[in-house]
Design a protein around this motif. Structure first.
Motif, PDB file in Angstrom:
ATOM      1  N   LEU A   1       2.978  -0.499   8.814  1.00  0.00           N
ATOM      2  CA  LEU A   1       2.280  -0.570   7.526  1.00  0.00           C
ATOM      3  C   LEU A   1       0.796  -0.308   7.754  1.00  0.00           C
ATOM      4  N   ILE A   2       0.136   0.236   6.729  1.00  0.00           N
ATOM      5  CA  ILE A   2      -1.300   0.526   6.825  1.00  0.00           C
ATOM      6  C   ILE A   2      -2.002  -0.126   5.644  1.00  0.00           C
ATOM      7  N   LEU A   3      -3.019  -0.925   5.950  1.00  0.00           N
ATOM      8  CA  LEU A   3      -3.861  -1.513   4.908  1.00  0.00           C
ATOM      9  C   LEU A   3      -5.191  -0.769   4.929  1.00  0.00           C
ATOM     10  N   ILE A   4      -5.508  -0.115   3.816  1.00  0.00           N
ATOM     11  CA  ILE A   4      -6.710   0.718   3.736  1.00  0.00           C
ATOM     12  C   ILE A   4      -7.752   0.014   2.877  1.00  0.00           C
ATOM     13  N   ALA A   5      -8.926  -0.217   3.457  1.00  0.00           N
ATOM     14  CA  ALA A   5     -10.036  -0.839   2.735  1.00  0.00           C
ATOM     15  C   ALA A   5     -11.071   0.230   2.418  1.00  0.00           C
ATOM     16  N   GLU A   6     -11.278   0.499   1.138  1.00  0.00           N
ATOM     17  CA  GLU A   6     -12.315   1.438   0.709  1.00  0.00           C
ATOM     18  C   GLU A   6     -13.581   0.637   0.437  1.00  0.00           C
ATOM     19  N   LEU A   7     -14.640   0.945   1.174  1.00  0.00           N
ATOM     20  CA  LEU A   7     -15.877   0.171   1.104  1.00  0.00           C
ATOM     21  C   LEU A   7     -16.988   0.933   0.409  1.00  0.00           C
ATOM     22  N   PHE A   8     -16.625   1.898  -0.425  1.00  0.00           N
ATOM     23  CA  PHE A   8     -17.611   2.656  -1.193  1.00  0.00           C
ATOM     24  C   PHE A   8     -17.353   2.424  -2.681  1.00  0.00           C
ATOM     25  N   GLY A   9     -18.370   2.693  -3.512  1.00  0.00           N
ATOM     26  CA  GLY A   9     -18.213   2.544  -4.956  1.00  0.00           C
ATOM     27  C   GLY A   9     -17.767   1.149  -5.342  1.00  0.00           C
ATOM     28  N   SER A  10     -16.822   1.066  -6.272  1.00  0.00           N
ATOM     29  CA  SER A  10     -16.293  -0.235  -6.680  1.00  0.00           C
ATOM     30  C   SER A  10     -15.282  -0.777  -5.679  1.00  0.00           C
ATOM     31  N   GLY A  11     -14.836   0.096  -4.728  1.00  0.00           N
ATOM     32  CA  GLY A  11     -13.977  -0.343  -3.642  1.00  0.00           C
ATOM     33  C   GLY A  11     -12.530  -0.561  -4.048  1.00  0.00           C
ATOM     34  N   ASN A  12     -11.679  -0.673  -3.030  1.00  0.00           N
ATOM     35  CA  ASN A  12     -10.261  -0.933  -3.274  1.00  0.00           C
ATOM     36  C   ASN A  12      -9.608  -1.392  -1.983  1.00  0.00           C
ATOM     37  N   LEU A  13      -8.418  -1.951  -2.111  1.00  0.00           N
ATOM     38  CA  LEU A  13      -7.612  -2.357  -0.966  1.00  0.00           C
ATOM     39  C   LEU A  13      -6.203  -1.863  -1.252  1.00  0.00           C
ATOM     40  N   ILE A  14      -5.664  -1.023  -0.355  1.00  0.00           N
ATOM     41  CA  ILE A  14      -4.410  -0.336  -0.648  1.00  0.00           C
ATOM     42  C   ILE A  14      -3.430  -0.546   0.499  1.00  0.00           C
ATOM     43  N   LEU A  15      -2.246  -1.048   0.191  1.00  0.00           N
ATOM     44  CA  LEU A  15      -1.191  -1.226   1.192  1.00  0.00           C
ATOM     45  C   LEU A  15      -0.254  -0.026   1.131  1.00  0.00           C
ATOM     46  N   CYS A  16      -0.070   0.609   2.301  1.00  0.00           N
ATOM     47  CA  CYS A  16       0.747   1.832   2.365  1.00  0.00           C
ATOM     48  C   CYS A  16       1.852   1.704   3.409  1.00  0.00           C
ATOM     49  N   LYS A  17       2.885   2.520   3.216  1.00  0.00           N
ATOM     50  CA  LYS A  17       3.902   2.679   4.248  1.00  0.00           C
ATOM     51  C   LYS A  17       3.351   3.560   5.360  1.00  0.00           C
ATOM     52  N   GLU A  18       4.152   3.721   6.422  1.00  0.00           N
ATOM     53  CA  GLU A  18       3.719   4.536   7.561  1.00  0.00           C
ATOM     54  C   GLU A  18       3.407   5.971   7.146  1.00  0.00           C
ATOM     55  N   ASN A  19       4.149   6.513   6.166  1.00  0.00           N
ATOM     56  CA  ASN A  19       3.925   7.889   5.704  1.00  0.00           C
ATOM     57  C   ASN A  19       2.813   7.988   4.656  1.00  0.00           C
ATOM     58  N   ARG A  20       2.085   6.880   4.455  1.00  0.00           N
ATOM     59  CA  ARG A  20       0.949   6.782   3.525  1.00  0.00           C
ATOM     60  C   ARG A  20       1.364   6.756   2.058  1.00  0.00           C
ATOM     61  N   GLU A  21       2.627   6.497   1.804  1.00  0.00           N
ATOM     62  CA  GLU A  21       3.042   6.254   0.420  1.00  0.00           C
ATOM     63  C   GLU A  21       2.538   4.864   0.032  1.00  0.00           C
TER      64      GLU A  21
END
Length: 649
Positions: free
Chosen positions: A109-129
């Motif tokens: 699993l991949i947890l992506i933290a966007e630290l720009f703008g208003s930001g976001n936190l996104i949990l993805c599968k291995e294929n980035r879905e």
């Protein structure tokens, strides 16, 4: 004031997170848009990682006030990430994005933290879905929604870590000055761009058209120097208020007040805690001013209302008194008016009223006006004009006005009481302020003692009793911390923790041995089995050995006991209280007699049917009520006996 991390800040912060690789993931919390991830690295203390989308990511040593009922997104993260292993932490192409990769068996699993703008936190599968985002969003170039493939945002500038001289010329060519050109097109922000100018000895206002090849060479050298600079983290202050954090000394900020830290993560942790505290205090002041203005406005309205009531009461009393004084004159006018109206009609009355007062008949002289449809008449008396109901006598009209006066006086008393209460409320707000409407700023955690890594308590006589939590800490108890002056204890059950009384030069008393035996028993399987009593033995340290008899094998963490064992049968019981040490209040769990010696109160526990988590929550509420401070639920879970139980209230 700096409010978020630059790409370089993120790069340096992540370089310090190597110890997290291989850590097992614990619980995830959300506190007002800030996420707290707990990790258990191999052979190290538990670590906590803060992620605030759009702003920051770093390790924390602060104590956050976690919610009792987490929102849906952190619960989803718990479902997918708890007990997974953190295997990678990356910053793709030096963007303000952090990717944390987790593995569990054959799943990734991949947890992506966007630290720009208003930001976001996104949990993805291995294929980035995308499994789920913290916030669903949509732009013309990408969508952040469940079921979509995660795509990076369009690049806004060159990667500073690999920028060539031609890239630099291209980035600056259309800009009015070099500092804005680098800030915008190298995606580094103004402060870092200013530092590059300072290290290249170029004025930040310099036009790119004025730059020579030598100047571009100096800019490139300054960039390389920054990227390879030795980390020396610091917070910058202005009039004792934190305004910036930097990973190393900046030439452009050399004359400013700074505080140096051992690690960049520590600097970030302290900086954001300080500005969070400032923000909380500032919002508190704003709420205080708003509350004061609201109450002041109410007080002013109440005072105006009282003035109106007083004026009305005085006027009503004056009219009633005037009617009482002139009742004969008024009754004469009213009787004549009613008589003429009954015999000749209102036209005759109105005709007489329309004459001037001097030429009217005697009964009509004092009348100012009359409203037949409303039954009212205004008569001019020497004291004041009065309004009467011409259907009633002067006595009845005066009585009505006196009742109105009494009613107004009653309302005045109520208004005065309301004013007193409002003035009291105003004083209390000025003295105490207003209750915070949001979570308090995180507080710095106290430094834990070495023995808090293990199960521990203090005996009634103040001796330290420690026991292992797992195979590794059990081994440490015996091989690292047991000394000749100590005593070793073990419940007579498989898998029970190694327990040690840390003795002193004098002999350890029988009461302390008994308390340690109860401590060893309560942390053994006897508690989980719901037994009423358990057998525990104690021996001297020299009787504990790793040497197995010839032909036998001892598993890791197991020991042989030589010689005679001293057995005790002890009841399964425990208690929790608060141990005060150096001004700090620490929850402590152990035998009731030991807790009673060190705490002003104790909460007794026995094996029972209620889940450990439910017991911990109840104890938390009791302790918070008694101490008036926040109690860490996880800390209680760590010190309670294993398995279910019941409180003795």
């Amino acid at each position: 004031m700096k409010n978020n991390m630059s790409a370089l800040d993120i790069r340096i912060c992540l370089s310090e997170l190597k110890d997290l690789i291989g850590a097992w993931t614990g619980k995830v919390y959300e506190i007002d848009g800030t996420f707290l991830l707990k990790f258990n690295p191999p052979e190290k203390e538990r670590k906590e990682l803060v992620i605030e989308p759009g702003r920051r990511i770093h390790l924390t040593e602060m104590k956050y006030s976690t919610p009792d009922h987490p929102p849906s997104f952190p619960m989803l993260l718990r479902k997918h990430l708890t007990n997974t292993k953190l295997t990678e932490i990356n910053q793709p192409d030096m963007e303000r994005i952090v990717e944390l990769t987790f593995e569990k068996k054959d799943k990734q699993l991949i947890l992506i933290a966007e630290l720009f703008g208003s930001g976001n936190l996104i949990l993805c599968k291995e294929n980035r879905e995308i499994i789920a985002p913290y916030r669903s969003e949509s732009w013309k170039h990408r969508e952040i929604k469940s079921g979509q493939k995660y795509r990076y945002p369009p690049k806004k500038g060159k990667n500073i870590s690999s920028v060539s001289r031609d890239d630099l010329k291209e980035a600056l060519s259309e800009e009015p000055d070099i500092v804005r050109g680098m800030a915008r097109n190298l995606n580094i922000g103004g402060p870092l761009a200013e530092e590059i100018c300072a290290r290249a000895n170029l004025a930040k206002e310099t036009s790119p058209k004025e730059l020579s090849d030598s100047d571009y060479k100096d800019l490139q050298s300054a960039i390389s120097e920054l990227l390879s600079a030795e980390v020396s983290p610091r917070i910058i202050y202005d009039k004792e208020k934190p305004i910036d954090f930097i990973p190393f000394s900046f030439k452009s900020k050399k004359n400013q007040e700074t505080e140096i830290f051992e690690s960049f993560n520590s600097a970030l942790d302290n900086y954001f805690q300080k500005i969070s505290k400032q923000r909380t205090e500032s919002k508190g002041k704003e709420r205080l001013e708003e509350k004061l203005e609201t109450v002041k406005s109410r007080l002013e309205k109440q005072k105006n209302h009282l003035q109106e009531l007083e004026a009305k009461a005085q006027e009503t009393k004056k009219e009633a008194d005037a009617i009482s004084t002139r009742h004969k004159k008024i009754d004469y006018t009213l009787e004549k008016l009613r008589g003429i109206q009954e015999t000749e009609g209102w036209e005759e009355v109105e005709e007489e009223i329309q004459k001037s007062p001097e030429t009217r008949e005697k009964w009509a002289k004092p009348i100012e006006s009359i409203q037949p449809s409303e039954g009212t008449i205004i008569i001019n008396l020497p004291e004041t004009p009065v309004s009467l109901d011409f259907r009633f006598s002067s006595f009845e009209n005066a009585s009505r006005l006196y009742e109105e006066y009494k009613s107004a006086k009653g309302k005045m008393e109520g208004a005065k009481k309301a004013i007193e209460e409002t003035e009291k409320e105003l004083d209390e707000i000025r003295e105490k302020g207003v209750k915070p409407s949001e979570k308090p700023a995180p507080k710095k955690l106290r430094e834990k003692e070495w023995y808090e890594r293990y199960r521990w308590c203090r005996s009634s006589e103040g001796l330290l009793i420690i026991a292992g939590r797992d195979t590794k800490t059990n081994q440490e108890i015996v091989e690292k911390h047991m000394e000749p002056s100590d005593l070793y204890l073990h419940a007579d059950l498989k898998g029970a923790p190694h327990t040690v009384i840390k003795g002193k030069k004098e002999k350890i008393s029988t009461s302390t041995i008994e308390e340690a035996a109860k401590f060893a028993a309560m942390h053994s399987r006897a508690w989980r089995r719901g037994l009423a009593n358990a057998d525990v033995y104690w021996v001297k340290p020299e009787q504990v050995t790793k040497e197995a008899p010839a032909g036998e094998y001892l598993p890791t963490g197991s020991y042989m006991i030589k010689g005679e064992r001293n057995y005790l049968t002890v009841p399964l019981e425990a208690a929790i209280g608060i141990w005060k040490k150096d001004g700090t209040e620490i929850p402590m769990c152990g035998p009731p007699s030991a807790i009673d010696s060190h705490s002003d109160f104790l909460i007794k526990i026995k094996p029972g049917p209620e889940k450990k988590s439910g017991i911990a929550q109840k104890i938390k509420e009791i302790l918070q009520d008694k101490t008036g401070r926040e109690i860490d639920l996880d800390e209680l879970m760590q010190i309670l006996p294993p398995g279910s139980g019941t409180l003795e209230i």
